[in-house]
Design an enzyme around this catalytic site. Structure first.
Site, mmCIF file in Angstrom:
data_model
loop_
_atom_site.group_PDB
_atom_site.id
_atom_site.type_symbol
_atom_site.label_atom_id
_atom_site.label_comp_id
_atom_site.label_asym_id
_atom_site.label_seq_id
_atom_site.Cartn_x
_atom_site.Cartn_y
_atom_site.Cartn_z
ATOM 1 N N TYR A 159 9.118 3.396 5.341
ATOM 2 C CA TYR A 159 8.107 3.997 6.201
ATOM 3 C C TYR A 159 8.421 3.741 7.678
ATOM 4 C CZ TYR A 159 4.427 4.484 9.340
ATOM 5 O OH TYR A 159 3.757 4.846 10.457
ATOM 6 N N HIS A 212 1.919 -0.494 5.948
ATOM 7 C CA HIS A 212 1.616 0.816 5.340
ATOM 8 C C HIS A 212 1.180 0.710 3.889
ATOM 9 C CE1 HIS A 212 2.012 5.267 5.547
ATOM 10 N NE2 HIS A 212 1.838 4.998 6.817
ATOM 11 N N GLU A 236 -0.523 -4.375 10.274
ATOM 12 C CA GLU A 236 -1.403 -3.251 9.937
ATOM 13 C C GLU A 236 -1.287 -2.856 8.476
ATOM 14 O OE1 GLU A 236 -0.491 0.229 12.184
ATOM 15 O OE2 GLU A 236 -1.688 1.506 10.899
ATOM 16 N N ARG A 283 -9.076 0.672 12.679
ATOM 17 C CA ARG A 283 -8.128 1.692 13.121
ATOM 18 C C ARG A 283 -8.675 3.121 13.078
ATOM 19 N NH1 ARG A 283 -3.771 2.573 15.008
ATOM 20 N NH2 ARG A 283 -2.398 3.195 13.307
ATOM 21 N N TRP A 402 2.549 5.027 -0.506
ATOM 22 C CA TRP A 402 3.569 5.401 0.475
ATOM 23 C C TRP A 402 3.297 4.727 1.795
ATOM 24 C CZ3 TRP A 402 2.696 8.413 5.028
ATOM 25 C CH2 TRP A 402 3.868 8.605 5.762
#
Ligand code: CS2
Ligand code: MG
Length: 402
Positions: A159, A212, A236, A283, A402
């Site tokens: 990613y 991710h 994150e 976020r 993903w």
């Protein structure tokens, strides 16, 4: 003032965007972003076939009542398609309100709490050295906060790493591509990446990383712990957030700040994360988070628990959302940071705007409303092309996030 017409524009200057234009009997119009990467036409239809008939004739100043009408009215609630459609209406109405009152939207949200918004950019590379070269490049561009993503030895792709020159655009035309993933090489490599980054660039630059959604809670706890010496601004999406209490496990093991929420669409996706202080940054941004009306409530709730904003800002939300997020971030007290993936020149030409970047900060500009427009003639030269985000599988073929 009355809403007289509303139309949905789908354009694809390099990638697809969905824009709602709401017109009024006083000649003022507003724009809202309804882009949902990989499911754009679902939002376009939700707006055209279900929402627009209900708002014609309404007073565009009634942002609160129209939001409640669109959230409670359909009976079926929440979800990215519904909330992106509600967001498109809401943001367009705030745009109209600012234009009618001849003031930038941030003045309707409490006025300026700061001059400029600290932003972070994306640096990436196929390996550690190329990624750090890109960090140096972005420091030269003036960024004070940089997200670093790198290829992982042994994995064909991962990613956040662009396949070629230019930025990282994950949605690909045609059917979903399939990527292969292994967690162990990733967990071994990322600490080396940030050790090298700190050694090369020192302590001052803010460094961020996006997992991710790919780790288990305990794997995320391990990574957070191993990254502690490098003082990240945030780690994150460490683990999928459907079960919010999974973040308790991460929190118990590490002081690395946690950011989550770009895939959330209502406060209920983050309620426990915020009130238990399991995260440090929320976020959600205006398009997928139900608009300015909803996002302001979320920011105010988060401020009670020392959680700050960190609005999503990839190339797959349009300049309308970037503008809305900058007005929102200018006003809220608990602003944390704003993501800034610059759009392509084609996209910027379709969406002329007043916001600017300078020396690591962004500024919304002082045009009435949001300060962004849509060049419909130019937009029409970029017809929609179906595109999908990739699918991710572990090396043994197991489907994963993903
Ligand atoms: C990423 C996004 O910017 C980020 O933090 O997680 O770019 C995400 O991959 C895309 O928005 C997916 O469409
Ligand atoms: Mg992300």
């Amino acid at each position: 003032m009355k809403i007289t017409r509303a139309t949905v524009n789908v354009t694809s200057p390099g990638r697809n965007f969905v824009t709602l234009k709401i017109e009024t009997d006083e000649g003022i119009y507003g724009l809202g972003d309804g882009t949902l990467n990989g499911r754009e036409l679902a939002v376009a239809s939700y707006l055209t076939d279900h929402v627009i008939p209900c708002i014609i004739g309404r007073d565009p100043f009634q942002t609160e009542d129209i939001w409640q009408y669109l959230y409670r009215g359909p009976y079926w609630r929440r979800g990215p398609v519904t909330m992106s459609a509600i967001a498109a209406v809401d943001v367009a109405l705030w745009d109209i309100k600012g234009k009618a009152l001849e003031t930038p939207v941030y003045n309707l949200l409490g006025g300026k709490s700061r001059e400029g918004l600290l932003v972070y950019c994306h640096a990436n590379g196929k390996d550690l050295d190329h990624a750090l070269e890109d960090v140096a490049h972005h420091i030269d561009l003036g960024y004070k906060a940089i997200r670093i993503q790198s290829g992982i030895p042994g994995l064909a792709s991962t990613y956040g790493v662009a396949k070629g020159p230019g930025g990282y655009e994950p949605a690909e035309r045609g059917l979903p591509s399939e990527a292969a993933w292994a967690t162990e090489p990733y967990l071994r490599y990322v600490p080396q990446l940030f050790a090298k980054a700190r050694e090369q660039f020192g302590e001052e630059v803010h460094l961020l990383h996006d997992c991710h959604h790919r780790l288990t809670p305990i794997e995320a706890a391990r990574l957070g712990k191993e990254l502690e010496p490098f003082h990240l601004f945030w780690m994150e999406d460490p683990t999928p957030a459907e079960l919010q209490e999974n973040f308790k496990t991460i929190r118990e093991h590490t002081t690395t700040p946690i950011a989550v929420g770009e895939v959330f669409n209502t406060i209920w996706d983050a309620h426990d994360l915020i009130r238990n202080r399991w995260i440090d940054y929320i976020r959600m941004t205006t398009v997928h988070g139900g608009g300015i009306t909803h996002l302001k409530k979320i920011a105010d709730f988060a401020s009670l628990y020392a959680v700050r904003t960190g609005c999503h800002g990839p190339t797959d939300v349009s300049p309308v959302s970037m503008a809305a997020a900058l007005h929102f971030g200018t006003a809220v007290n608990n602003f944390g940071i704003q993501e800034h993936m610059p759009h392509s020149a084609e996209t910027d030409a379709v969406f002329p705007h007043h916001y600017t970047f300078k020396d690591g900060f962004m500024y919304p500009g002082d045009a009435p409303g949001l300060g962004v427009d849509l060049d419909e003639k130019l937009a029409a030269t970029y017809p929609y092309q179906r595109a999908y985000l990739p699918i991710n599988r572990k090396l043994d073929g197991t489907l994963t996030d993903w």
